[in-house]
Enzyme design. Structure first.
Site, mmCIF file in Angstrom:
data_model
loop_
_atom_site.group_PDB
_atom_site.id
_atom_site.type_symbol
_atom_site.label_atom_id
_atom_site.label_comp_id
_atom_site.label_asym_id
_atom_site.label_seq_id
_atom_site.Cartn_x
_atom_site.Cartn_y
_atom_site.Cartn_z
ATOM 1 N N TYR A 1 15.877 89.657 33.941
ATOM 2 C CA TYR A 1 14.571 90.246 34.235
ATOM 3 C C TYR A 1 14.300 90.302 35.735
ATOM 4 C CZ TYR A 1 12.826 90.722 29.461
ATOM 5 O OH TYR A 1 12.630 91.127 28.163
ATOM 6 N N ASN B 1 7.176 89.914 22.498
ATOM 7 C CA ASN B 1 7.065 91.121 21.680
ATOM 8 C C ASN B 1 6.024 90.906 20.589
ATOM 9 O OD1 ASN B 1 9.065 92.575 23.054
ATOM 10 N ND2 ASN B 1 10.695 91.816 21.728
ATOM 11 N N HIS C 1 11.240 99.007 27.707
ATOM 12 C CA HIS C 1 9.786 98.847 27.886
ATOM 13 C C HIS C 1 9.235 99.827 28.923
ATOM 14 C CE1 HIS C 1 9.580 95.159 25.418
ATOM 15 N NE2 HIS C 1 10.755 94.875 25.951
#
Length: 492
Positions: free
Chosen positions: A348, A138, A65
């Site tokens: 993350y 997404n 990303h």
């Protein structure tokens, strides 16, 4: 033993997998869980090491990303769902919550064209009165793999060849030939919607299964879906080449210019819910991120609307330093035992600490807009002004106390800890159903893209045969057409 003989070098690779310290790894495919579907155990050191190592491979660009665009706005509740959740920002129709949203491509570098065939990220940060809520998803409702143990390998296969730095189909086809659960995702990626026209004209999805909890403590599995009010529009190959050749930042510019002109992008938020008590009635696992929930059985329920009405003020501060993490939730919303979600919870936040530092949540774009307090002190790039004398808890000199308890899912778990796959894989039903829903010309374009990937000269006959077998199990006629064009005999 000569301590320097086996210095770090691929010339001394062992014939089997090991940890960084050299310990043998007997299972590099599945996480250590409580039973086949239970939560992942922190004692799975190989998983933690694998993810932690992966999270530090690129600096300072996001490892995935990297190419993205952001905008700000608000989320407004339009429908009452308090029977499902006690989340404060969803407490009543009309309630508005400020948000910042980041759209992105997934695999390619920060300066890559926005017309490449690639999933698109759709991440929303809600600045609620009870802290931030990050819905990190997404544009497609499913994913390639169901266990985060395979995430680093998956990304490596999709990234450029480490020798040539060229993305190559043979590597992708090889890796996913080991993962038939990826077929459903490929029916989205290789479909006409695989290249969105821009960020305003694409769907969004939370992808993973989360849990809603109401005031009574009743839990429901939930999927989140964003639907653009201006409709979904995509680019076919010729259009993508033309637009990308003229402007490699066309989607970023479209988003910025539309907001500047007062043409504010808007999405409707819908949810699907499943009572966990009824999940055994299904022919698929609702915690399997490679599956969608049939809308005729689990209809979309409207929740609210998302409006982006303000451009960001600084790209670095509000895009590059903007950080999302699925672990960031609020009371009334919780995780599930979705294996991919469980690993995202760790990965993350870990990659953000690597990329931005341990105090990344102090950055203005990431900090909560409500009052907050804890004893997390110091560290690199700490710029929070603090003058307390008490940095421990509890204390009779500090009035800080525990917050009021809020409901979390009342789950009891038992099982043998093991690395295993889920019981209901059912890898081929939904890909076949989706393919058969396409019009004939859309099916033809899909087949051309599948055949194009498998036509890479380095894709072996064995790999082609495996893919023909997979697609045949999804739809017999589809497999026959692919086999005919590849000159491969179907193996049913």
């Amino acid at each position: 033993m000569d301590p320097y003989k086996y210095r770090s070098s691929s010339a001394y690779n062992a014939p089997f997998w090991t940890t960084n310290s050299g310990a043998p790894v007997y299972n590099n495919n599945n996480s250590l869980t409580v039973g086949s579907r239970g939560p992942i155990l922190l004692e799975d050191y190989h998983l933690v090491e694998k993810l932690a190592n992966f999270d530090r491979e690129r600096i300072p660009e996001r490892v995935v990303h990297a190419r993205g665009a952001s905008a700000k706005g608000f989320f407004e509740v339009t429908h009452d769902i308090t029977a499902l959740t006690c989340a404060d920002f969803l407490r009543a129709p009309g309630v508005q919550t400020p948000v910042i949203v980041r759209f992105s491509t997934v695999i390619h570098e920060r300066g890559s064209p926005e017309t490449l065939r690639d999933p698109r990220g759709f991440a929303v940060k809600f600045y609620t009165r009870e802290g931030n809520f990050d819905l990190v998803g997404n544009n497609f409702p499913v994913f390639f793999i169901r266990d985060g143990m395979k995430f680093p390998d998956m990304v490596h296969s999709l990234k450029p060849n480490p020798k040539s730095h060229i993305q190559e189909d043979w590597r992708i086809m090889d890796f996913f030939s080991h993962h038939p659960e990826s077929l459903h995702m490929f029916t989205f990626l290789l479909d006409d919607i695989g290249v969105p026209q821009d960020y305003r004209h694409m769907d969004g999805s939370g992808v993973n299964t989360y849990t809603l909890i109401n005031k009574a403590g009743k839990a429901y599995y939930v999927k989140f879906h964003w639907k653009p009010t201006c409709g979904v529009k995509s680019l076919l190959e010729e259009e993508a080449i033309k637009i990308g050749g003229a402007n490699h930042s066309h989607a970023t510019q479209d988003l910025y210019d539309s907001i500047a002109a007062g043409n504010y992008p808007e999405w409707k938020l819908f949810i699907q819910t499943i009572d966990p008590d009824h999940e055994d009635r299904l022919d698929f696992d609702p915690l399997d991120v490679t599956k969608t929930w049939p809308e005729d059985i689990f209809p979309l329920q409207p929740v609210g609307r998302l409006v982006l009405n303000k451009n960001i003020d600084n790209f670095f501060a509000e895009n590059e330093q903007l950080a999302f993490c699925p672990a960031i939730i609020v009371p009334g919303i919780y995780y599930s035992d979705d294996k991919l979600l469980q690993t995202r919870i760790f990965s993350y936040s870990d990659t953000q600490r690597h990329r931005l530092g341990p105090n990344y949540l102090q950055l203005p774009a990431n900090a909560p807009k409500c009052a907050h307090h804890n004893n997390h002190y110091d560290g690199f790039m700490n710029f929070m002004h603090r003058d307390e004398e008490i940095d421990y808890f509890p204390s009779r000199y500090d009035p800080a106390r525990h917050a009021e308890q809020y409901p979390i899912p009342p789950v009891r778990l038992s099982g043998k800890r093991d690395k295993c796959v889920i019981e209901k894989e059912n890898n081929f039903k939904q890909p076949g159903e989706r393919y058969r829903s396409f019009s004939p010309d859309r099916q033809e374009r899909f087949i051309n893209r599948v055949v194009g990937g498998l036509s890479d000269p380095r894709v072996t006959h064995e790999v082609r045969s495996i893919w023909v077998s997979y697609w045949s199990q999804a739809d017999k006629s589809l497999g026959q057409k692919i086999a005919s064009r590849l000159n491969v005999k179907p193996n049913y």
